[in-house]
Design a protein around this motif. Structure first.
Motif, short mmCIF file in Angstrom:
data_model
loop_
_atom_site.label_atom_id
_atom_site.label_comp_id
_atom_site.label_asym_id
_atom_site.label_seq_id
_atom_site.Cartn_x
_atom_site.Cartn_y
_atom_site.Cartn_z
N THR A 114 0.84 -1.19 0.00
CA THR A 114 0.00 0.00 0.00
C THR A 114 0.88 1.25 0.00
O THR A 114 1.96 1.26 0.57
N ASN A 115 0.37 2.28 -0.66
CA ASN A 115 1.05 3.57 -0.73
C ASN A 115 0.01 4.66 -0.54
O ASN A 115 -1.03 4.62 -1.20
N PRO A 116 0.29 5.65 0.31
CA PRO A 116 -0.65 6.76 0.40
C PRO A 116 -0.49 7.70 -0.79
O PRO A 116 0.61 7.86 -1.31
N ILE A 117 -1.58 8.27 -1.22
CA ILE A 117 -1.53 9.31 -2.24
C ILE A 117 -0.91 10.56 -1.62
O ILE A 117 -1.23 10.91 -0.48
N SER A 118 -0.05 11.21 -2.34
CA SER A 118 0.54 12.47 -1.87
C SER A 118 -0.03 13.61 -2.70
O SER A 118 -0.17 13.49 -3.91
N ASN A 119 -0.32 14.69 -2.06
CA ASN A 119 -0.92 15.84 -2.73
C ASN A 119 0.17 16.68 -3.40
O ASN A 119 0.43 17.81 -3.01
N VAL A 120 0.81 16.08 -4.41
CA VAL A 120 1.87 16.75 -5.16
C VAL A 120 1.69 16.47 -6.64
O VAL A 120 0.92 15.58 -7.04
N GLY A 121 2.41 17.18 -7.47
CA GLY A 121 2.43 16.92 -8.91
C GLY A 121 1.06 16.93 -9.55
O GLY A 121 0.23 17.79 -9.27
N ALA A 122 0.83 15.94 -10.42
CA ALA A 122 -0.43 15.85 -11.16
C ALA A 122 -1.62 15.70 -10.21
O ALA A 122 -2.71 16.18 -10.49
N TRP A 123 -1.40 15.03 -9.09
CA TRP A 123 -2.48 14.85 -8.12
C TRP A 123 -2.93 16.20 -7.59
O TRP A 123 -4.12 16.50 -7.53
N LYS A 124 -1.98 17.05 -7.22
CA LYS A 124 -2.29 18.37 -6.70
C LYS A 124 -2.88 19.25 -7.81
O LYS A 124 -3.87 19.95 -7.59
N GLY A 179 -4.54 18.37 -10.35
CA GLY A 179 -5.89 17.91 -10.66
C GLY A 179 -6.91 18.32 -9.62
O GLY A 179 -8.12 18.20 -9.84
N GLY A 180 -6.43 18.76 -8.44
CA GLY A 180 -7.33 19.20 -7.39
C GLY A 180 -8.18 18.09 -6.79
O GLY A 180 -9.31 18.32 -6.36
N TYR A 181 -7.63 16.87 -6.75
CA TYR A 181 -8.42 15.74 -6.26
C TYR A 181 -8.68 15.82 -4.75
O TYR A 181 -9.71 15.37 -4.29
N GLY A 182 -7.73 16.38 -4.00
CA GLY A 182 -7.95 16.62 -2.58
C GLY A 182 -8.24 15.38 -1.76
O GLY A 182 -8.88 15.47 -0.73
N GLU A 183 -7.78 14.23 -2.18
CA GLU A 183 -8.10 12.99 -1.48
C GLU A 183 -6.93 12.44 -0.68
O GLU A 183 -7.00 11.33 -0.16
N SER A 184 -5.82 13.17 -0.59
CA SER A 184 -4.65 12.64 0.10
C SER A 184 -4.89 12.53 1.60
O SER A 184 -5.76 13.20 2.17
N ILE A 185 -4.12 11.64 2.22
CA ILE A 185 -4.20 11.45 3.66
C ILE A 185 -2.83 11.72 4.26
O ILE A 185 -1.82 11.66 3.57
N THR A 186 -2.81 12.01 5.55
CA THR A 186 -1.55 12.25 6.23
C THR A 186 -0.93 10.92 6.65
O THR A 186 -1.62 9.89 6.69
N MET A 187 0.34 10.95 6.98
CA MET A 187 1.00 9.74 7.47
C MET A 187 0.36 9.27 8.77
O MET A 187 0.22 8.07 9.00
N ASP A 188 -0.05 10.21 9.61
CA ASP A 188 -0.72 9.85 10.85
C ASP A 188 -2.03 9.09 10.56
O ASP A 188 -2.32 8.07 11.20
N GLU A 189 -2.80 9.57 9.58
CA GLU A 189 -4.02 8.87 9.19
C GLU A 189 -3.71 7.46 8.66
O GLU A 189 -4.41 6.50 8.97
#
Length: 167
Positions: A135-145, A147-157
């Motif tokens: 598993t890998n968390p989505i990071s709010n960087v690059g194309a993800w950011k 695109g404005g998807y806003g679905e990233s989670i923190t490492m704590d989450e």
């Protein structure tokens, strides 16, 4: 490149890309590795080109590498990949590999939309014969950011998701 790997003493490889199966010379690369006794440990793929012909070709060469395929959660794979039907394609590839005796692993991108589906996704993958999940968390960087998807989670989450899963 295969000769250079051999000359350097490389004994095992994973074939990845992008999508390594789109190469017209994929089986030529496989043959070149096998001629030099370089073990093909795994092949990374999205599953779309994991077909009967490919599996038969690998089997005829006496190899059954692990196919590591993306699967981003029950009900979320199509959304994340942006391709309607991508989840069904991945499922069929997992089942085809199981039927033909090829081991499989999966990789899942975790985000706010699918984080509650980790257990259900693991169970589904197990039904399909999948042996492992990274598993890998989505990071709010690059194309993800962008695109404005806003679905990233923190490492704590992410840690809490894992801790909730463990029991």
């Amino acid at each position: 490149i295969v000769q250079q790997l051999y000359d350097c003493g490389v004994m095992s490889v994973s074939l990845t890309g992008g999508e390594p199966l789109v190469r017209k010379d994929f089986l030529e690369i496989v043959d070149a590795l096998l001629e030099r006794d370089i073990h093909i440990k795994e092949i990374y793929s999205n599953g779309a080109l994991v077909n009967e012909r490919l599996l038969k070709a690998l089997d005829s060469r006496g190899i059954h590498p692990l196919f590591n395929m993306s699967y981003d959660g029950v009900g979320w794979h199509d959304w994340l990949r942006g391709i309607p039907g991508a989840g069904k394609i991945a499922e069929e590839a997992f089942l085809r590999c199981r039927e033909k005796g090829f081991p499989t692993g999966a990789e899942m991108c975790i985000h706010n939309g699918n984080k509650h589906l980790l257990r259900e996704t693991v169970q589904k993958l197990a039904e399909w014969g999948c042996r492992s999940l990274k598993t890998n968390p989505i990071s709010n960087v690059g194309a993800w950011k962008e695109g404005g998807y806003g679905e990233s989670i923190t490492m704590d989450e992410l840690y809490h998701i894992y801790l909730d899963y463990i029991p």
